[in-house]
Design a protein around this motif. Sequence first.
Motif, short mmCIF file in Angstrom:
data_model
loop_
_atom_site.label_atom_id
_atom_site.label_comp_id
_atom_site.label_asym_id
_atom_site.label_seq_id
_atom_site.Cartn_x
_atom_site.Cartn_y
_atom_site.Cartn_z
N ALA A 1 -0.72 -4.77 -0.43
CA ALA A 1 -0.81 -5.94 -1.30
C ALA A 1 -0.98 -5.56 -2.77
O ALA A 1 -0.73 -6.39 -3.66
N ILE A 2 -1.38 -4.35 -3.01
CA ILE A 2 -1.62 -3.90 -4.39
C ILE A 2 -0.32 -3.27 -4.92
O ILE A 2 0.07 -2.18 -4.51
N THR A 3 0.32 -3.98 -5.80
CA THR A 3 1.59 -3.47 -6.33
C THR A 3 1.36 -2.46 -7.46
O THR A 3 2.20 -1.60 -7.68
N LYS B 1 -0.76 0.22 -7.88
CA LYS B 1 -1.75 1.17 -7.36
C LYS B 1 -2.26 2.11 -8.45
O LYS B 1 -3.42 2.50 -8.47
N ARG B 2 -1.39 2.49 -9.37
CA ARG B 2 -1.83 3.35 -10.47
C ARG B 2 -2.89 2.64 -11.31
O ARG B 2 -3.81 3.26 -11.83
N GLY B 3 -2.74 1.32 -11.43
CA GLY B 3 -3.71 0.55 -12.20
C GLY B 3 -5.08 0.58 -11.53
O GLY B 3 -6.12 0.67 -12.21
N VAL B 4 -5.10 0.47 -10.19
CA VAL B 4 -6.37 0.54 -9.46
C VAL B 4 -7.02 1.91 -9.68
O VAL B 4 -8.23 2.01 -9.96
N ILE B 5 -6.23 2.96 -9.54
CA ILE B 5 -6.76 4.31 -9.72
C ILE B 5 -7.27 4.48 -11.15
O ILE B 5 -8.36 5.05 -11.38
N ALA B 6 -6.53 3.97 -12.13
CA ALA B 6 -6.96 4.10 -13.52
C ALA B 6 -8.28 3.37 -13.77
O ALA B 6 -9.17 3.88 -14.47
N GLN B 7 -8.43 2.17 -13.18
CA GLN B 7 -9.68 1.42 -13.35
C GLN B 7 -10.84 2.14 -12.69
O GLN B 7 -11.94 2.24 -13.26
N LEU C 1 -10.24 0.29 -2.29
CA LEU C 1 -9.09 -0.58 -2.08
C LEU C 1 -7.88 0.21 -1.60
O LEU C 1 -7.02 -0.31 -0.88
N LEU C 2 -7.83 1.50 -1.96
CA LEU C 2 -6.72 2.36 -1.54
C LEU C 2 -7.18 3.46 -0.59
O LEU C 2 -6.44 3.87 0.31
#
Length: 426
Positions: free
Chosen positions: A341-343, A345-351, A370-371
């Motif tokens: 659902a997370i399109t 993913k790099r943004g999640v890792i960066a945050q 989340l990942l």
Amino acid sequence: MTATVEKPQAAEEEKEKPFLIVGTGTETVAPGLHILRGQGQSFVAETDVGLVVIDAGPGGSVTQGMIDALRQLSDAPLHALCFSHGHIGYNAGVPMWLAHAAARGDAPPRIIAHRNVPRRLARYGETMALQHRMAEIQFNRPPGFFDHRLATHPPTETFDDMLQIGSGERRIELRWAPSETDDAIALWSPAQRVLYGGAALIDSIPNIGTPFRTMRDTVRWADTLEALAALKPRKAVREFGATLEGEEQVQHVLLHTARALRWLRAEVVRLMNEGLNERDILARIRFPDELFAVDWMKPAYGDPGYIVRDIYRSENGWWDRNPTSLHPAAPEAIGRAVANAITDKRGVIAQACALAASKQWQLALHVIDLLATAEGEAPEIAEARSLKAEWLRERAREVPSYVSRNLYRVGADMIEQGTQARFGIR
């Protein structure tokens, strides 16, 4: 691209030293009454019917050292081996003591425990593989380490509330002291007013609510401490830590600890009655320094947050108040669905990395999960797992609790080894 995770310095990566083994030798606390060091501080009383030993030790070289140290004190026959409580390991060395008595030509000693011990040992027998896995994680040991180290041996006799051994000035009393377990006992010497508190009395916050164990009764532990204080001991020997000297100090430590436990119960109940759930309470509660910032309440093994969770769960079910969790999908399906659902993913890792850069390790872990809980070797998923392992080790450096540190470190090891699913770790 998968992140490169540098291993921490050797000193930081070093496994915890054996936490329960306190050394060797003996220490006399009063005439005929001695600490016997091994797994925790065992105890020896010289009575008019022979030696009474609390806890046989974990077996092997530790128990042999206990036997040798005892024989430097006395050549009297061993009258009784007593279980301080029913946790595995403390009395794995029973066969060695029996063999020692037989080699001397002495009668077999009595093996005494509280009446709840056999029920506990039966439960451990049913769940032995689970017990071994939990011990491996909690004490940060390799798979199979405890397979031959957690043998159990049943007592030959049990008692309910109190059992006297010996007579006159040298008699001792075994007293039920429910605390860490419902089968814990204490030893009391009425003539010398010396108390051996066993599992009820340690030098850190009471071990309530530990993540891998069944619930423990906070108020009952406080009741036990107050009952032991009512004996008016002049000395109190702890299962771990220095002996308490003088009636005033003994009273202060026992009653202060009981008061802190009762405060925890009252405060958690107050917050539950306000409608807070478990996580809300953990976020809201503040532990007053006058109760918790003293040496004998430090979170060296347990943690006050653990106790909060035990109290909460004693009055609530397992539900976390999120309706989604009532009938959950399989963990691997959840992880996969969330990751899909997370399109960005790099943004999640960066945050998550931004939080980690500011040393907000716990929040970074929440975000990276989340990942990191998803299966597969997609680049972002593998990187998330690597980052989680790295940050678990950082989080471990922040917490004083031995148990928490090990759970973080072992979780990191399992992620890197790909073995976490075998232990149900996420």
